[in-house]
Write a protein that holds these residues in place. Sequence first.
Motif, PDB file in Angstrom:
ATOM      1  N   GLU A 151       0.832  -1.199   0.000  1.00  0.00           N
ATOM      2  CA  GLU A 151       0.000   0.000   0.000  1.00  0.00           C
ATOM      3  C   GLU A 151       0.867   1.249   0.000  1.00  0.00           C
ATOM      4  O   GLU A 151       1.859   1.344   0.715  1.00  0.00           O
ATOM      5  CB  GLU A 151      -0.886  -0.004   1.248  1.00  0.00           C
ATOM      6  CG  GLU A 151      -1.811   1.182   1.336  1.00  0.00           C
ATOM      7  CD  GLU A 151      -2.646   1.173   2.604  1.00  0.00           C
ATOM      8  OE1 GLU A 151      -3.380   2.146   2.814  1.00  0.00           O
ATOM      9  OE2 GLU A 151      -2.561   0.208   3.387  1.00  0.00           O
ATOM     10  N   VAL A 152       0.481   2.225  -0.815  1.00  0.00           N
ATOM     11  CA  VAL A 152       1.141   3.524  -0.829  1.00  0.00           C
ATOM     12  C   VAL A 152       0.434   4.386   0.211  1.00  0.00           C
ATOM     13  O   VAL A 152      -0.792   4.514   0.194  1.00  0.00           O
ATOM     14  CB  VAL A 152       1.045   4.178  -2.230  1.00  0.00           C
ATOM     15  CG1 VAL A 152       1.701   5.553  -2.214  1.00  0.00           C
ATOM     16  CG2 VAL A 152       1.687   3.288  -3.284  1.00  0.00           C
ATOM     17  N   ILE A 153       1.212   4.958   1.123  1.00  0.00           N
ATOM     18  CA  ILE A 153       0.633   5.768   2.197  1.00  0.00           C
ATOM     19  C   ILE A 153       1.253   7.155   2.209  1.00  0.00           C
ATOM     20  O   ILE A 153       2.358   7.364   1.711  1.00  0.00           O
ATOM     21  CB  ILE A 153       0.816   5.104   3.578  1.00  0.00           C
ATOM     22  CG1 ILE A 153       2.301   4.963   3.910  1.00  0.00           C
ATOM     23  CG2 ILE A 153       0.124   3.749   3.626  1.00  0.00           C
ATOM     24  CD1 ILE A 153       2.583   4.618   5.348  1.00  0.00           C
ATOM     25  N   ALA A 154       0.532   8.111   2.780  1.00  0.00           N
ATOM     26  CA  ALA A 154       1.050   9.466   2.946  1.00  0.00           C
ATOM     27  C   ALA A 154       1.941   9.512   4.182  1.00  0.00           C
ATOM     28  O   ALA A 154       1.600   8.976   5.235  1.00  0.00           O
ATOM     29  CB  ALA A 154      -0.104  10.446   3.098  1.00  0.00           C
ATOM     30  N   ILE A 155       3.105  10.138   4.014  1.00  0.00           N
ATOM     31  CA  ILE A 155       4.029  10.364   5.135  1.00  0.00           C
ATOM     32  C   ILE A 155       4.425  11.835   5.057  1.00  0.00           C
ATOM     33  O   ILE A 155       5.245  12.214   4.224  1.00  0.00           O
ATOM     34  CB  ILE A 155       5.276   9.461   5.037  1.00  0.00           C
ATOM     35  CG1 ILE A 155       4.886   7.991   4.991  1.00  0.00           C
ATOM     36  CG2 ILE A 155       6.218   9.740   6.208  1.00  0.00           C
ATOM     37  CD1 ILE A 155       6.041   7.043   4.731  1.00  0.00           C
ATOM     38  N   ASN A 156       3.810  12.657   5.878  1.00  0.00           N
ATOM     39  CA  ASN A 156       3.987  14.115   5.828  1.00  0.00           C
ATOM     40  C   ASN A 156       3.670  14.600   4.408  1.00  0.00           C
ATOM     41  O   ASN A 156       2.592  14.367   3.920  1.00  0.00           O
ATOM     42  CB  ASN A 156       5.384  14.511   6.300  1.00  0.00           C
ATOM     43  CG  ASN A 156       5.625  14.127   7.750  1.00  0.00           C
ATOM     44  OD1 ASN A 156       4.734  14.202   8.574  1.00  0.00           O
ATOM     45  ND2 ASN A 156       6.826  13.688   8.053  1.00  0.00           N
ATOM     46  N   ASP A 157       4.627  15.244   3.738  1.00  0.00           N
ATOM     47  CA  ASP A 157       4.395  15.756   2.390  1.00  0.00           C
ATOM     48  C   ASP A 157       4.861  14.786   1.310  1.00  0.00           C
ATOM     49  O   ASP A 157       4.980  15.160   0.147  1.00  0.00           O
ATOM     50  CB  ASP A 157       5.118  17.100   2.200  1.00  0.00           C
ATOM     51  CG  ASP A 157       4.512  18.203   3.050  1.00  0.00           C
ATOM     52  OD1 ASP A 157       3.318  18.088   3.389  1.00  0.00           O
ATOM     53  OD2 ASP A 157       5.222  19.173   3.361  1.00  0.00           O
ATOM     54  N   SER A 158       5.167  13.562   1.690  1.00  0.00           N
ATOM     55  CA  SER A 158       5.673  12.556   0.752  1.00  0.00           C
ATOM     56  C   SER A 158       4.751  11.346   0.742  1.00  0.00           C
ATOM     57  O   SER A 158       3.741  11.305   1.433  1.00  0.00           O
ATOM     58  CB  SER A 158       7.082  12.109   1.166  1.00  0.00           C
ATOM     59  OG  SER A 158       7.981  13.189   1.136  1.00  0.00           O
ATOM     60  N   LEU A 159       5.128  10.356  -0.040  1.00  0.00           N
ATOM     61  CA  LEU A 159       4.435   9.072  -0.062  1.00  0.00           C
ATOM     62  C   LEU A 159       5.437   7.977   0.244  1.00  0.00           C
ATOM     63  O   LEU A 159       6.628   8.104  -0.054  1.00  0.00           O
ATOM     64  CB  LEU A 159       3.804   8.816  -1.437  1.00  0.00           C
ATOM     65  CG  LEU A 159       2.726   9.798  -1.882  1.00  0.00           C
ATOM     66  CD1 LEU A 159       2.280   9.483  -3.303  1.00  0.00           C
ATOM     67  CD2 LEU A 159       1.531   9.740  -0.940  1.00  0.00           C
TER      68      LEU A 159
END
Length: 74
Positions: free
Chosen positions: A5-13
């Motif tokens: 799964e691709v997840i959001a991490i702050n302003d990145s993925l």
Amino acid sequence: MQTAEVIAINDSLGIILSQEILDKLQVGAGDSVHILEIPDGMRLVPYDAEFERQFKLAERVMEKRSDVLRKLAE
């Protein structure tokens, strides 16, 4: 085949990899991996300084001698 799964991490993925995949890659938290573009997608391999050195050298040769390589490919 596994999925991630691709997840959001702050302003990145980011992508979460299963422990099984991490074990196969022999990497863990804080380790780096090479991401290689291949004809049918991308490939992850554990970071290896010698591999990186050789890859950069090959890229320079391919860039400098692209005309010769193109001719050889015919």
